[in-house]
Design a protein around this motif. Structure first.
Motif, PDB file in Angstrom:
ATOM      1  N   VAL A   1       0.384  -0.729  -0.308  1.00  0.00           N
ATOM      2  CA  VAL A   1       0.145   0.133   0.212  1.00  0.00           C
ATOM      3  C   VAL A   1       1.085   1.377  -0.063  1.00  0.00           C
ATOM      4  CG1 VAL A   1      -1.756   1.359   0.873  1.00  0.00           C
ATOM      5  CG2 VAL A   1      -1.722  -1.183   0.935  1.00  0.00           C
ATOM      6  N   THR A   2       2.146   1.403   0.741  1.00  0.00           N
ATOM      7  CA  THR A   2       2.676   2.315   0.419  1.00  0.00           C
ATOM      8  C   THR A   2       3.579   2.548  -1.105  1.00  0.00           C
ATOM      9  OG1 THR A   2       3.667   1.421   3.177  1.00  0.00           O
ATOM     10  CG2 THR A   2       4.981   2.761   2.019  1.00  0.00           C
ATOM     11  N   SER A   3       3.913   1.356  -1.194  1.00  0.00           N
ATOM     12  CA  SER A   3       4.369   0.969  -2.824  1.00  0.00           C
ATOM     13  C   SER A   3       3.500   2.426  -3.646  1.00  0.00           C
ATOM     14  CB  SER A   3       4.863   0.911  -2.629  1.00  0.00           C
ATOM     15  OG  SER A   3       3.812  -0.445  -3.329  1.00  0.00           O
ATOM     16  N   TYR A   4       2.076   2.192  -3.436  1.00  0.00           N
ATOM     17  CA  TYR A   4       1.028   2.606  -4.307  1.00  0.00           C
ATOM     18  C   TYR A   4       0.500   3.715  -4.117  1.00  0.00           C
ATOM     19  CZ  TYR A   4       1.576  -1.811  -6.479  1.00  0.00           C
ATOM     20  OH  TYR A   4       2.067  -3.320  -6.754  1.00  0.00           O
ATOM     21  N   LEU A   5       0.429   4.360  -2.569  1.00  0.00           N
ATOM     22  CA  LEU A   5       0.232   5.450  -2.598  1.00  0.00           C
ATOM     23  C   LEU A   5       1.236   6.178  -2.871  1.00  0.00           C
ATOM     24  CD1 LEU A   5      -2.187   4.730   0.180  1.00  0.00           C
ATOM     25  CD2 LEU A   5      -2.662   5.216  -1.937  1.00  0.00           C
ATOM     26  N   GLY A   6       2.089   5.581  -2.099  1.00  0.00           N
ATOM     27  CA  GLY A   6       3.576   6.751  -2.562  1.00  0.00           C
ATOM     28  C   GLY A   6       3.823   7.598  -3.818  1.00  0.00           C
ATOM     29  N   VAL A   7       3.629   6.910  -4.792  1.00  0.00           N
ATOM     30  CA  VAL A   7       3.942   7.143  -5.940  1.00  0.00           C
ATOM     31  C   VAL A   7       2.340   8.630  -5.846  1.00  0.00           C
ATOM     32  CG1 VAL A   7       4.259   5.403  -7.497  1.00  0.00           C
ATOM     33  CG2 VAL A   7       2.090   6.545  -7.542  1.00  0.00           C
ATOM     34  N   ALA A   8       1.324   8.193  -5.084  1.00  0.00           N
ATOM     35  CA  ALA A   8       0.360   9.877  -5.722  1.00  0.00           C
ATOM     36  C   ALA A   8       1.072  10.756  -4.801  1.00  0.00           C
ATOM     37  CB  ALA A   8      -0.896   9.355  -5.222  1.00  0.00           C
ATOM     38  N   ALA A   9       1.459  10.879  -3.938  1.00  0.00           N
ATOM     39  CA  ALA A   9       2.274  11.432  -2.616  1.00  0.00           C
ATOM     40  C   ALA A   9       2.981  12.711  -3.300  1.00  0.00           C
ATOM     41  CB  ALA A   9       2.246  10.970  -1.173  1.00  0.00           C
ATOM     42  N   PRO A  10       4.122  12.429  -3.851  1.00  0.00           N
ATOM     43  CA  PRO A  10       5.251  13.380  -4.733  1.00  0.00           C
ATOM     44  C   PRO A  10       4.214  13.686  -5.549  1.00  0.00           C
ATOM     45  CG  PRO A  10       6.171  11.470  -4.811  1.00  0.00           C
ATOM     46  CD  PRO A  10       4.662  11.192  -3.462  1.00  0.00           C
ATOM     47  N   LEU A  11       3.656  13.278  -6.170  1.00  0.00           N
ATOM     48  CA  LEU A  11       2.856  14.370  -7.490  1.00  0.00           C
ATOM     49  C   LEU A  11       2.016  15.245  -6.607  1.00  0.00           C
ATOM     50  CD1 LEU A  11       1.795  10.730  -9.179  1.00  0.00           C
ATOM     51  CD2 LEU A  11       3.516  12.967 -10.033  1.00  0.00           C
ATOM     52  N   LEU A  12       1.154  14.607  -5.662  1.00  0.00           N
ATOM     53  CA  LEU A  12       0.240  16.110  -4.722  1.00  0.00           C
ATOM     54  C   LEU A  12       1.624  17.052  -4.284  1.00  0.00           C
ATOM     55  CD1 LEU A  12      -2.075  13.669  -3.215  1.00  0.00           C
ATOM     56  CD2 LEU A  12      -2.569  15.398  -5.471  1.00  0.00           C
ATOM     57  N   ALA A  13       2.707  17.167  -4.408  1.00  0.00           N
ATOM     58  CA  ALA A  13       3.296  17.439  -3.465  1.00  0.00           C
ATOM     59  C   ALA A  13       4.602  18.444  -4.381  1.00  0.00           C
ATOM     60  CB  ALA A  13       4.171  16.626  -2.714  1.00  0.00           C
ATOM     61  N   GLY A  14       3.658  18.110  -5.576  1.00  0.00           N
ATOM     62  CA  GLY A  14       4.832  18.838  -7.312  1.00  0.00           C
ATOM     63  C   GLY A  14       5.920  17.757  -7.611  1.00  0.00           C
ATOM     64  N   ALA A  15       6.813  17.154  -6.967  1.00  0.00           N
ATOM     65  CA  ALA A  15       7.828  16.658  -7.429  1.00  0.00           C
ATOM     66  C   ALA A  15       7.709  15.336  -8.230  1.00  0.00           C
ATOM     67  CB  ALA A  15       8.396  16.043  -6.057  1.00  0.00           C
ATOM     68  N   ALA A  16       8.733  14.959  -8.807  1.00  0.00           N
ATOM     69  CA  ALA A  16       8.403  13.959  -9.756  1.00  0.00           C
ATOM     70  C   ALA A  16       8.906  12.509  -8.645  1.00  0.00           C
ATOM     71  CB  ALA A  16       9.324  13.568 -10.630  1.00  0.00           C
ATOM     72  N   PHE A  17       8.464  11.154  -9.171  1.00  0.00           N
ATOM     73  CA  PHE A  17       8.431  10.050  -8.143  1.00  0.00           C
ATOM     74  C   PHE A  17       9.735   9.355  -8.820  1.00  0.00           C
ATOM     75  CE2 PHE A  17       4.742   8.871 -10.712  1.00  0.00           C
ATOM     76  CZ  PHE A  17       5.833   7.740 -11.265  1.00  0.00           C
ATOM     77  N   VAL A  18      10.313   8.589  -7.919  1.00  0.00           N
ATOM     78  CA  VAL A  18      11.365   7.898  -8.797  1.00  0.00           C
ATOM     79  C   VAL A  18      11.697   6.484  -7.786  1.00  0.00           C
ATOM     80  CG1 VAL A  18      13.994   7.416  -8.848  1.00  0.00           C
ATOM     81  CG2 VAL A  18      13.096   9.999  -8.451  1.00  0.00           C
ATOM     82  N   PRO A  19      11.076   5.549  -8.600  1.00  0.00           N
ATOM     83  CA  PRO A  19      10.746   4.424  -8.312  1.00  0.00           C
ATOM     84  C   PRO A  19      12.317   3.229  -8.564  1.00  0.00           C
ATOM     85  CG  PRO A  19      10.126   4.320 -10.090  1.00  0.00           C
ATOM     86  CD  PRO A  19      10.456   5.861 -10.068  1.00  0.00           C
ATOM     87  N   LEU A  20      11.988   2.725  -6.587  1.00  0.00           N
ATOM     88  CA  LEU A  20      13.671   1.963  -6.783  1.00  0.00           C
ATOM     89  C   LEU A  20      13.064   0.640  -5.866  1.00  0.00           C
ATOM     90  CD1 LEU A  20      15.499   4.709  -3.972  1.00  0.00           C
ATOM     91  CD2 LEU A  20      15.967   3.669  -6.594  1.00  0.00           C
ATOM     92  N   ASN A  21      13.775   0.049  -6.562  1.00  0.00           N
ATOM     93  CA  ASN A  21      13.496  -1.362  -6.389  1.00  0.00           C
ATOM     94  C   ASN A  21      13.920  -2.381  -4.958  1.00  0.00           C
ATOM     95  OD1 ASN A  21      12.657  -4.599  -6.318  1.00  0.00           O
ATOM     96  ND2 ASN A  21      11.949  -4.084  -8.937  1.00  0.00           N
ATOM     97  N   ARG A  22      13.969  -3.078  -4.087  1.00  0.00           N
ATOM     98  CA  ARG A  22      15.083  -3.557  -2.757  1.00  0.00           C
ATOM     99  C   ARG A  22      14.875  -4.616  -3.377  1.00  0.00           C
ATOM    100  NH1 ARG A  22       9.567  -4.134  -0.190  1.00  0.00           N
ATOM    101  NH2 ARG A  22       9.317  -5.934  -0.019  1.00  0.00           N
ATOM    102  N   LYS A  23      14.790  -5.552  -4.672  1.00  0.00           N
ATOM    103  CA  LYS A  23      15.730  -6.284  -5.521  1.00  0.00           C
ATOM    104  C   LYS A  23      17.051  -6.012  -6.293  1.00  0.00           C
ATOM    105  CE  LYS A  23      11.327  -9.428  -5.381  1.00  0.00           C
ATOM    106  NZ  LYS A  23      10.422  -9.972  -6.102  1.00  0.00           N
ATOM    107  N   TYR A  24      17.102  -4.814  -6.370  1.00  0.00           N
ATOM    108  CA  TYR A  24      17.339  -3.959  -7.961  1.00  0.00           C
ATOM    109  C   TYR A  24      19.519  -4.554  -6.199  1.00  0.00           C
ATOM    110  CZ  TYR A  24      15.309  -2.806 -11.476  1.00  0.00           C
ATOM    111  OH  TYR A  24      14.739  -2.990 -11.981  1.00  0.00           O
ATOM    112  N   PRO A  25      20.856  -4.646  -6.617  1.00  0.00           N
ATOM    113  CA  PRO A  25      22.244  -4.567  -5.779  1.00  0.00           C
ATOM    114  C   PRO A  25      22.213  -3.181  -5.327  1.00  0.00           C
ATOM    115  CG  PRO A  25      22.104  -5.208  -8.276  1.00  0.00           C
ATOM    116  CD  PRO A  25      21.433  -5.276  -8.251  1.00  0.00           C
TER     117      PRO A  25
END
Length: 523
Positions: free
Chosen positions: A68-92
């Motif tokens: 839930v945090t990951s999906y709503l986490g892209v909405a919050a930056p957009l409302l704040a006027g920011a771009a979201f940058v998705p990261l992945n904990r599976k990546y090195p």
């Protein structure tokens, strides 16, 4: 600040929160989250982002996955006027660190499952971003050094934002990192105008309503995830996040959640077909079945259509630089099979407002019906690569007042639609992910190989590596596993005394394939 949100990504999300507050916006982790709850949560996080940064934030990393945090986490930056940058904990760690450094984020929003990796990442950054922990209390978090931390209690006490920072249509909505041939990921900033053009074209095509329910099958570091989230949220529909295991047998999930729109990479359909489980009528709730990210095999499309008889099957195509997808073919069981080339479904016609151009190696247009590289211009074309002007100059060019992006894909116009014939460079698709073979080769060379060549062998979904000047293939494989996402790690590493070359002095890749065939006994 202003409440005007109509031109930016996320505006429809708030509109439907006011219009349909009790309608479910998101199903994830066994929870149903209503539009009212989702919007209130995202607005609280947005308030804290602006207050903590002291201004409109520029970029916010979302270090969270399938929560839930990951999906709503892209909405919050957009409302704040920011771009979201998705990261992945599976990546090195090194790859994630490179993304954080290059993006120069003002804040990192992390879920509990990703949090253990965060302390080491923060220690390696020259500037500490603010840390938001929406589902964790500060007392339960690891030591994050001198980073300012806002935890679940802070977020719960925050006031929901009701006046939103001004955002230009040309500002980035998200910054996505893709595979790069130099050995490091390259950033693609996609603007609000880019995404709005894409969403509008798709709504004209699919006419989604609040009654629709869309799958979310992708990792959020894969830009196809943006389709699911915002095609749903812009039109009051529900997005349902599937567990990867559920993709192996999706039928009960689709029925239980009454899914109407399926979207995945074609390999999911191909695997289900090979397992013999695409039985007639097994997916009756679907009205749209969409595939993108790699070639769609004809047989997979045929069997999926039989299994989803009430569904329209479509093959979408497009690189990240052209905002998710830019062409589409609608499968017709009567006519489409004859249009397939190399047994793959056509990629179809461009979206409205896009301008295709097929060129030869000198960027001269080829005649209709001729084979060449597909280039595309229009409102979905990203402005270039993130802080990489030389790379931008290589892949984007101006002509007749338009900016074209070179896709690197060879196509031919056939019966008014494009068919894709493969790549003209070292860029390939593995499991729907775009991969620069040169990036893997760079890791192998850094790990001690004098020469390294990667190629798809023994099939089109398997990367194998051939190296010279190294005697420890296991160590090279370990280096790749430590420095690359799992889908980029070569299945096998083969050592040769010297690379075969052709008459031009270049590595003879066909000769390497023959060598591997001989070694495996397939000659």
């Amino acid at each position: 600040m202003t409440t005007a949100l109509n031109h930016r990504l996320g505006g429809g999300f708030l509109h439907h929160a006011a219009l349909l507050p009790d309608h479910v916006a998101l199903t994830a982790q066994g929870r149903d989250v209503t539009y009212a709850e989702a919007a209130d949560t995202a607005r609280r996080w947005a308030t804290l982002l602006v207050e903590a940064v002291g201004r409109r934030p520029r970029r916010v990393a979302v270090f969270a996955q399938r929560s839930v945090t990951s999906y709503l986490g892209v909405a919050a930056p957009l409302l704040a006027g920011a771009a979201f940058v998705p990261l992945n904990r599976k990546y090195p760690r090194e790859r994630t660190l490179t993304m954080l450094e290059r993006a120069e984020v003002d804040a990192v929003l992390a879920d509990a499952a990703s949090l253990p990796q965060l302390p080491e990442l923060l220690r390696s950054l020259p500037r500490r971003p603010i840390v938001l922990l929406p589902d964790t209390l500060r007392a339960d978090a690891p030591d994050l050094g001198d980073a300012r931390v806002l935890d679940a209690a802070d977020l719960a006490a925050a006031t929901a934002m009701d006046r939103f920072p001004e955002v230009s249509s040309q500002d980035p909505a998200y910054l996505l990192f893709t595979s790069g041939s130099t050995g490091a990921p390259k950033g693609v900033p996609v603007t609000h105008a880019n995404v709005r053009a894409f969403l509008d074209a798709n709504q004209d095509r699919y006419a989604l309503t609040p009654d629709d329910r869309l799958t979310q099958t992708f990792e959020q570091t894969f830009d196809l995830s943006v389709f699911d989230l915002f095609m749903a949220w812009e039109h009051g529909a529900r997005v349902c996040a599937m567990d990867p295991l559920e993709l192996l047998a999706p039928f009960k999930y689709l029925e239980r959640n009454q899914i109407t729109v399926w979207f995945s990479v074609p390999s999911v359909a191909a695997v289900l077909r090979r397992r013999g489980v695409l039985k007639p009528g097994t997916m009756p709730t679907l009205r749209w079945s969409l595939f993108c990210g790699e070639a769609l095999p004809r047989a997979a499309a045929e069997d999926w259509q039989t299994a989803a008889p009430n569904s329209v099957v479509e093959n979408l195509y497009g690189p990240t630089e052209l905002t998710i997808a830019c062409t589409v073919h609608r499968w017709d069981p009567r006519t489409s099979p004859a249009q397939c080339v190399h047994d793959n479904v056509p990629i179809g016609r461009p979206y409205p407002g896009l301008h295709p151009l097929v060129v030869d190696e000198e960027l001269a247009p080829v005649p209709d019906g001729g084979t060449g590289e597909l280039c595309m211009a229009g409102p979905q074309t990203a402005p270039g690569y993130w802080r990489a002007p030389e790379l931008t100059a290589e892949r984007f060019f101006e002509r007749d007042g338009r900016t074209y992006y070179r896709t690197g894909d060879l196509v031919r116009l056939q019966d008014g639609e494009f068919v894709c014939l493969g790549r003209n460079d070292q860029q390939v698709k593995i499991g729907g992910h775009r991969v620069e073979l040169g990036e893997i080769e760079a890791v192998l060379r850094r790990a001690g190989a004098a020469e390294a060549v990667c190629l798809l062998w023994p099939d089109t979904q398997t990367v194998s590596a051939v190296v010279s000047g190294a005697n420890a293939p296991d160590a090279l494989s370990d280096a790749c596993a430590a420095g690359l996402p799992a889908y980029m790690v070569p299945r096998s590493v083969h050592v040769v005394d010297a690379m075969p070359v052709n008459a031009n002095g270049k590595v003879d890749r066909p000769a390497l394939r023959r060598l591997l065939d001989e070694r495996s006994g397939n000659s």
